[in-house]
Write an enzyme that holds these catalytic residues in place. Structure first.
Site, PDB file in Angstrom:
ATOM      1  N   LEU A   1      -3.313  -8.940  -3.228  1.00 40.16           N
ATOM      2  CA  LEU A   1      -4.222  -7.905  -2.855  1.00 40.16           C
ATOM      3  C   LEU A   1      -3.236  -6.703  -2.845  1.00 40.16           C
ATOM      4  CD1 LEU A   1      -6.172  -9.354   0.150  1.00 40.16           C
ATOM      5  CD2 LEU A   1      -6.616  -9.445  -2.310  1.00 40.16           C
TER       6      LEU A   1
ATOM      7  N   GLY B   1      -5.152  -1.295  -1.710  1.00 35.96           N
ATOM      8  CA  GLY B   1      -5.240  -0.420  -0.659  1.00 35.96           C
ATOM      9  C   GLY B   1      -4.459   0.857  -0.773  1.00 35.96           C
TER      10      GLY B   1
ATOM     11  N   ARG C   1      -1.968   4.241   6.631  1.00 32.22           N
ATOM     12  CA  ARG C   1      -1.153   4.420   7.956  1.00 32.22           C
ATOM     13  C   ARG C   1       0.403   4.929   7.604  1.00 32.22           C
ATOM     14  NH1 ARG C   1      -2.761  -1.507   9.921  1.00 32.22           N
ATOM     15  NH2 ARG C   1      -3.608  -1.600   7.851  1.00 32.22           N
TER      16      ARG C   1
ATOM     17  N   GLN D   1     -10.334  -3.110  -8.468  1.00 36.95           N
ATOM     18  CA  GLN D   1     -11.354  -2.835  -7.228  1.00 36.95           C
ATOM     19  C   GLN D   1     -11.402  -1.314  -7.080  1.00 36.95           C
ATOM     20  OE1 GLN D   1      -9.737  -3.696  -3.349  1.00 36.95           O
ATOM     21  NE2 GLN D   1     -11.539  -4.099  -2.416  1.00 36.95           N
TER      22      GLN D   1
ATOM     23  N   GLY E   1     -12.420  -3.633   1.494  1.00 36.24           N
ATOM     24  CA  GLY E   1     -11.811  -4.544   2.203  1.00 36.24           C
ATOM     25  C   GLY E   1     -11.369  -5.728   1.392  1.00 36.24           C
ATOM     26  N   THR E   2     -10.586  -6.486   2.251  1.00 38.84           N
ATOM     27  CA  THR E   2      -9.744  -7.555   1.604  1.00 38.84           C
ATOM     28  C   THR E   2     -10.530  -8.659   0.890  1.00 38.84           C
ATOM     29  OG1 THR E   2      -9.477  -8.722   3.769  1.00 38.84           O
ATOM     30  CG2 THR E   2      -7.536  -7.233   2.816  1.00 38.84           C
TER      31      THR E   2
ATOM     32  N   SER F   1      -0.334 -10.939   0.185  1.00 43.97           N
ATOM     33  CA  SER F   1      -0.704  -9.508   0.462  1.00 43.97           C
ATOM     34  C   SER F   1       0.372  -8.638  -0.226  1.00 43.97           C
ATOM     35  CB  SER F   1      -0.585  -9.468   1.990  1.00 43.97           C
ATOM     36  OG  SER F   1      -2.271  -8.884   2.497  1.00 43.97           O
TER      37      SER F   1
ATOM     38  N   ASN G   1      -2.408 -14.078  11.789  1.00 42.56           N
ATOM     39  CA  ASN G   1      -2.713 -14.070  10.398  1.00 42.56           C
ATOM     40  C   ASN G   1      -1.750 -13.393   9.588  1.00 42.56           C
ATOM     41  OD1 ASN G   1      -3.798 -14.451   7.722  1.00 42.56           O
ATOM     42  ND2 ASN G   1      -5.375 -12.866   8.388  1.00 42.56           N
TER      43      ASN G   1
ATOM     44  N   ASN H   1       2.771  -1.702   7.323  1.00 38.65           N
ATOM     45  CA  ASN H   1       1.770  -0.828   7.324  1.00 38.65           C
ATOM     46  C   ASN H   1       2.309   0.850   7.644  1.00 38.65           C
ATOM     47  OD1 ASN H   1      -0.334  -2.720   7.179  1.00 38.65           O
ATOM     48  ND2 ASN H   1       0.017  -3.420   8.997  1.00 38.65           N
TER      49      ASN H   1
HETATM   50  C1  UD1 Z   1      -4.675  -7.853   6.975  1.00 37.63           C
HETATM   51  C2  UD1 Z   1      -5.681  -8.965   7.674  1.00 37.63           C
HETATM   52  C3  UD1 Z   1      -5.062  -9.353   9.001  1.00 37.63           C
HETATM   53  C4  UD1 Z   1      -3.604  -9.933   8.851  1.00 37.63           C
HETATM   54  C5  UD1 Z   1      -2.745  -8.784   8.207  1.00 37.63           C
HETATM   55  C6  UD1 Z   1      -1.453  -9.351   7.812  1.00 37.63           C
HETATM   56  C7  UD1 Z   1      -7.850  -8.734   6.910  1.00 37.63           C
HETATM   57  C8  UD1 Z   1      -9.206  -7.967   7.037  1.00 37.63           C
HETATM   58  N1  UD1 Z   1      -7.045  -8.431   7.739  1.00 37.63           N
HETATM   59  O1  UD1 Z   1      -4.863  -6.844   7.905  1.00 37.63           O
HETATM   60  O2  UD1 Z   1      -5.834 -10.390   9.616  1.00 37.63           O
HETATM   61  O3  UD1 Z   1      -3.297 -10.123  10.240  1.00 37.63           O
HETATM   62  O4  UD1 Z   1      -3.760  -8.429   7.097  1.00 37.63           O
HETATM   63  O5  UD1 Z   1      -0.529  -8.314   7.234  1.00 37.63           O
HETATM   64  O6  UD1 Z   1      -7.780  -9.098   5.663  1.00 37.63           O
HETATM   65  N2  UD1 Z   1      -6.343  -4.453   0.170  1.00 37.63           N
HETATM   66  C9  UD1 Z   1      -7.090  -4.348  -1.244  1.00 37.63           C
HETATM   67  N3  UD1 Z   1      -8.187  -3.863  -1.162  1.00 37.63           N
HETATM   68  C10 UD1 Z   1      -9.014  -3.442   0.086  1.00 37.63           C
HETATM   69  C11 UD1 Z   1      -8.202  -3.634   1.485  1.00 37.63           C
HETATM   70  C12 UD1 Z   1      -6.873  -3.856   1.280  1.00 37.63           C
HETATM   71  O7  UD1 Z   1      -6.502  -4.780  -2.240  1.00 37.63           O
HETATM   72  O8  UD1 Z   1     -10.146  -3.109  -0.129  1.00 37.63           O
HETATM   73  C13 UD1 Z   1      -5.050  -4.937   0.094  1.00 37.63           C
HETATM   74  C14 UD1 Z   1      -4.056  -3.949   0.562  1.00 37.63           C
HETATM   75  O9  UD1 Z   1      -3.499  -3.182  -0.242  1.00 37.63           O
HETATM   76  C15 UD1 Z   1      -2.755  -4.539   1.155  1.00 37.63           C
HETATM   77  C16 UD1 Z   1      -3.656  -6.091   1.875  1.00 37.63           C
HETATM   78  O10 UD1 Z   1      -4.961  -5.888   1.197  1.00 37.63           O
HETATM   79  O11 UD1 Z   1      -1.951  -4.983   0.263  1.00 37.63           O
HETATM   80  C17 UD1 Z   1      -3.771  -6.372   3.100  1.00 37.63           C
HETATM   81  O12 UD1 Z   1      -4.820  -4.916   3.698  1.00 37.63           O
HETATM   82  P1  UD1 Z   1      -4.255  -3.979   4.932  1.00 37.63           P
HETATM   83  O13 UD1 Z   1      -5.289  -2.885   4.977  1.00 37.63           O
HETATM   84  O14 UD1 Z   1      -2.866  -3.708   5.157  1.00 37.63           O
HETATM   85  O15 UD1 Z   1      -4.752  -5.231   5.992  1.00 37.63           O
HETATM   86  P2  UD1 Z   1      -4.362  -5.281   7.412  1.00 37.63           P
HETATM   87  O16 UD1 Z   1      -5.058  -4.379   8.396  1.00 37.63           O
HETATM   88  O17 UD1 Z   1      -2.964  -5.527   7.465  1.00 37.63           O
HETATM   89 CA    CA Z   2      -1.311  -4.904   6.059  1.00 38.93          CA
END
Ligand code: UD1
Ligand code: CA
Length: 523
Positions: free
Chosen positions: A11, A14, A18, A77, A82-83, A114, A185, A243
């Site tokens: 993933l 994003g 932050r 995307q 969201g993830t 991630s 998580n 973050n």
């Molecule tokens: C996420 C998890 C959380 C976990 C944490 C660990 C979810 C909803 N929450 O939260 O439970 O404890 O990671 O680090 O998954 N991303 C995308 N597309 C999107 C949104 C995010 O590719 O639409 C990517 C971001 O670039 C990032 C990763 O997913 O690399 C995680 O996203 P982030 O927004 O940092 O999630 P957290 O709030 O940290």
């Molecule tokens: Ca994160």
């Protein structure tokens, strides 16, 4: 084609709001390389690049550009909802690519990583995979219990001590007054691909962030009668997310210390490792000593029995065995053979190849130079675009004039040549083996082997010239005293004539600086 056991989804779409940075989060660097590159390296321990799907969105051009050489696949995307939505995009792309055959074409399991959890180690991923397969789980979550779980999703086990998970609750969605589970998580999971894809469309965005959470798949699977497991990571640091810039710098320090510790375990002595900056890919041989405040960057390789003294910066360079890098050297894309001696304060720029036991000393700058075995340039030189043989002595201040204002030209210096101090070698130029260049020469024409070349005006010496001048002015015994600012001084001897004589015969004017107001003459 036989279906593979594991693929990886990363993933990385994003923005990283932050961070408050223009650069996409996954391109921020720790330990000398981008977060995403670290994660791709971990992914490669699980799958071939053709089955690593990198989900990109924010500034996708830049992100793709930065990692495309790894050969991973990209999924777009466009809107980051969201993830969970990120993985919906992967599913949609696979539907387009394979239609109904997707289940036959996709790897049976999917490891989700991630882009902002970069310290994850292959051993931990292997343990997660093992548990996932052994338990025949639909989903296996990598978790940890950090000192502060704030900001993370919280893992609720079926019952205390159980291996199985009931749900993940995001920090933002905790009910008021609920501190939440201390188990977080990590954002790293294994899924059965079919089970994941079946549930992705059921995700809702009715939560505090208005996003489609991948974490909600856990509860959906449990509702559907499938089993979700969790594995607690042995080290908390490995699963920490980045973050904010501060969190990222914390990970950077952790990663560099881990690199230093790995090297020390391999027999490298690193004094005050917390002051050194060592990139993740650096290799150093045993019995090499790294002093405080040294930076070893990029893909630097250093052989055994070397010493790198304080304040040196070595970038993407290769050093043989037994090389001494004295204080304050800067090396970029350079190659240094066994037993060479550098610095203090030598600057080896790209394309410098320093031969065995050669010396490049104080304030010497080299660029695109091949220097042969045992050759020496010990003081204040610029050597650029040159091929220097073995056993050459380059005197203090000698310079290759490689640039004519338009083009760069080559200087070739044969074995055993002696280049006198303060010589300028105007390229293109060839100096044959064993030749001598007289000190202070400006050499513009090729010099044959064994020749002596002088390129300077002949010295003229006029015996007793000073004595005669002084006698003519009648000032043989006079000396002019030049006062320090603010000091009163007297000239001794015939006062007025002394000053006049000093003016007339300025080349031989003798100056003595008064030490104090009482001083009257020469000491
Ligand atoms: C996420 C998890 C959380 C976990 C944490 C660990 C979810 C909803 N929450 O939260 O439970 O404890 O990671 O680090 O998954 N991303 C995308 N597309 C999107 C949104 C995010 O590719 O639409 C990517 C971001 O670039 C990032 C990763 O997913 O690399 C995680 O996203 P982030 O927004 O940092 O999630 P957290 O709030 O940290
Ligand atoms: Ca994160």
């Amino acid at each position: 084609m036989a279906k593979s056991e594991f693929g990886v989804a990363i993933l990385a779409a994003g923005k990283g709001t932050r961070l408050k940075s223009k650069r996409p989060k996954v391109l921020h660097e720790i330990g000398g390389q981008s977060l995403l590159m670290h994660v791709i390296e971990a992914a490669r321990s699980v799958a071939e690049p053709s089955e690593i799907y990198c989900i990109v969105g924010h500034e996708s051009d830049k992100v793709i550009d930065a990692v495309k050489e790894t050969g991973v696949q990209f999924v777009h995307q466009t809107k980051q909802l969201g993830t969970g939505h990120a993985l919906q995009m992967l599913k949609a792309q696979q539907m387009v690519n394979f239609g109904d055959r997707w289940e036959d074409e996709m790897p049976e399991n999917l490891l989700v990583l991630s882009g902002d959890v970069p310290l994850i180690k292959p051993e931990t991923l292997a343990a997660l995979k093992k548990m996932h397969l052994e338990r025949q789980a639909a989903m296996t979550i990598l978790t940890a219990v950090p000192p502060s779980p704030k900001g993370y999703g919280r893992v609720n086990r079926m019952s205390p001590g159980s291996d199985e998970v009931a749900a993940i609750v995001e920090q933002k969605d905790l009910k008021p007054g609920d501190a939440g589970s201390p188990e977080i998580n990590s954002g790293i999971y294994c899924f059965k691909t079919a089970a994941l894809f079946e549930n992705l469309d059921k995700l809702k965005n009715e939560n505090a962030s208005g996003e489609f959470y991948l974490t909600d798949v856990a509860a959906l699977l449990v509702e559907g009668g499938q089993r979700v497991f969790a594995l607690k990571a042995e080290s908390v640091d490995e699963v920490l997310g980045a973050n904010t810039i501060a969190e990222m710098m914390h990970l950077d320090a952790a990663m560099r210390l881990a690199t230093a510790e790995k090297l020390m375990a391999q027999g490298v002595t690193i004094f005050r490792p917390e002051t050194c900056v060592i990139d993740a890919q650096v290799f150093v041989g045993p019995d090499t000593v790294i002093e405080p405040y040294v930076q070893l960057l990029g893909k630097t390789v250093i052989g055994e029995d070397c010493r790198v003294r304080s304040y040196s910066v070595i970038q993407s360079s290769t050093l043989g065995k037994n090389v001494l890098v004295r204080h304050g050297c800067i090396l970029e894309d350079a190659k240094v053979d066994d037993g060479a001696l550098l610095g203090p304060y030598a600057h080896l720029r790209p394309g410098s190849e320093i031969g065995e036991a050669a010396h490049v000393g104080n304030f010497v700058e080299t660029k695109k130079v091949k220097m042969g075995k045992g050759s020496k340039a010990n003081h204040l030189s610029y050597l650029g675009d040159a091929v220097i043989g073995a056993g050459v002595n380059v005197g203090a201040g000698a310079i290759t004039c490689n640039y004519d204002g338009v083009n760069k030209h080559l200087t070739t210096i044969g074995d055993g040549v002696f280049v006198g101090s303060d010589s300028t070698l105007v390229a293109p130029l060839t100096v044959g083996a064993g030749a001598y260049i007289a000190a202070g020469s400006c050499i513009t024409e090729d010099v044959p082997a064994e020749a002596l070349a002088l390129g300077r005006s002949r010295q003229v010496t006029k015996p007793e010239w000073v004595t005669r001048k002084k006698a003519a002015a009648g000032t043989a015994t006079s000396i002019v005293v030049t006062p320090k600012a603010g000091t009163k001084t007297k000239a001794v001897g015939k006062k007025s004539t002394a000053k006049k004589a000093a003016k007339k015969t300025s080349p031989v004017k003798a100056k003595v600086v008064a030490k104090g107001s009482k001083q009257k003459g020469v000491r």
